[in-house]
Design a protein around this motif. Structure first.
Motif, PDB file in Angstrom:
ATOM      1  N   LEU A   1     -14.636   6.671 -33.031  1.00 25.98           N
ATOM      2  CA  LEU A   1     -13.000   6.507 -33.132  1.00 25.98           C
ATOM      3  C   LEU A   1     -13.019   4.877 -33.423  1.00 25.98           C
ATOM      4  N   VAL A   2     -12.165   4.606 -34.585  1.00 28.35           N
ATOM      5  CA  VAL A   2     -12.036   3.238 -35.125  1.00 28.35           C
ATOM      6  C   VAL A   2     -10.486   2.972 -35.316  1.00 28.35           C
ATOM      7  N   GLY A   3      -9.793   4.105 -35.216  1.00 28.39           N
ATOM      8  CA  GLY A   3      -8.138   4.151 -35.354  1.00 28.39           C
ATOM      9  C   GLY A   3      -7.439   5.419 -35.145  1.00 28.39           C
ATOM     10  N   ILE A   4      -6.362   5.342 -35.647  1.00 26.35           N
ATOM     11  CA  ILE A   4      -5.530   6.421 -35.469  1.00 26.35           C
ATOM     12  C   ILE A   4      -4.379   6.208 -36.711  1.00 26.35           C
ATOM     13  N   CYS A   5      -4.040   7.267 -37.586  1.00 23.38           N
ATOM     14  CA  CYS A   5      -3.211   7.175 -38.374  1.00 23.38           C
ATOM     15  C   CYS A   5      -1.975   8.297 -37.957  1.00 23.38           C
ATOM     16  N   SER A   6      -0.871   7.930 -38.006  1.00 22.69           N
ATOM     17  CA  SER A   6       0.604   8.709 -37.466  1.00 22.69           C
ATOM     18  C   SER A   6       1.377   8.911 -38.799  1.00 22.69           C
TER      19      SER A   6
END
Length: 144
Positions: A108-113
């Motif tokens: 996991l390097v980030g999350i995009c919403s």
């Protein structure tokens, strides 16, 4: 524009052995409705407020029940270099509002919403179209 330019990089996650109460507390503190479930840095699932409500509370499980008993195991994710248009398409196709962003090793390097996509002009109302498709009951999506 690439997902890495839009995503949230400071992402909280939970472990499969944590309690649903811990997941709910993370959601409350971060003001989010879902949290990645990780083993180390690898995403193995997602836990949503709906998972907690339907798969734990409504099933009579207590706040101390484990996340792995009620989480969503099918993880739909993308890579940091995924185009924003493609991310919107993925979200619409799978009816999800948040997309974990993982490196080539699955970390996991980030999350995009969907909200991240709405902040940029990726296409005339493309984020809105994705949200419209996400919000429709499964099997009733309109094709554009």
């Amino acid at each position: 524009m690439k997902v890495q330019d839009l995503m949230t990089k400071d992402v909280s996650c939970v472990q499969p052995g944590d309690s649903v109460m811990q997941a709910a507390q993370v959601m409350k503190s971060r003001n989010v409705g879902s949290v990645p479930v990780c083993e180390g840095k690898k995403v193995i699932g997602m836990i949503t407020d709906r998972d907690i409500t339907v798969n734990a509370v409504a099933a009579g499980k207590g706040a101390d029940s484990k996340i792995d008993a009620c989480m969503t195991r099918e993880v739909i994710s993308c890579k940091p270099d995924t185009d924003a248009h493609e991310a919107a398409d993925i979200m619409a196709r799978h009816q999800i509002r948040r997309l974990p962003v993982c490196d080539a090793s699955g970390n996991l390097v980030g999350i995009c919403s969907i909200g991240d996509l709405a902040t940029v002009d990726i296409h005339i109302n493309e984020a809105g179209d994705a949200l419209s498709q996400i919000s429709q009951p499964a099997g009733q999506q309109q094709l554009h």
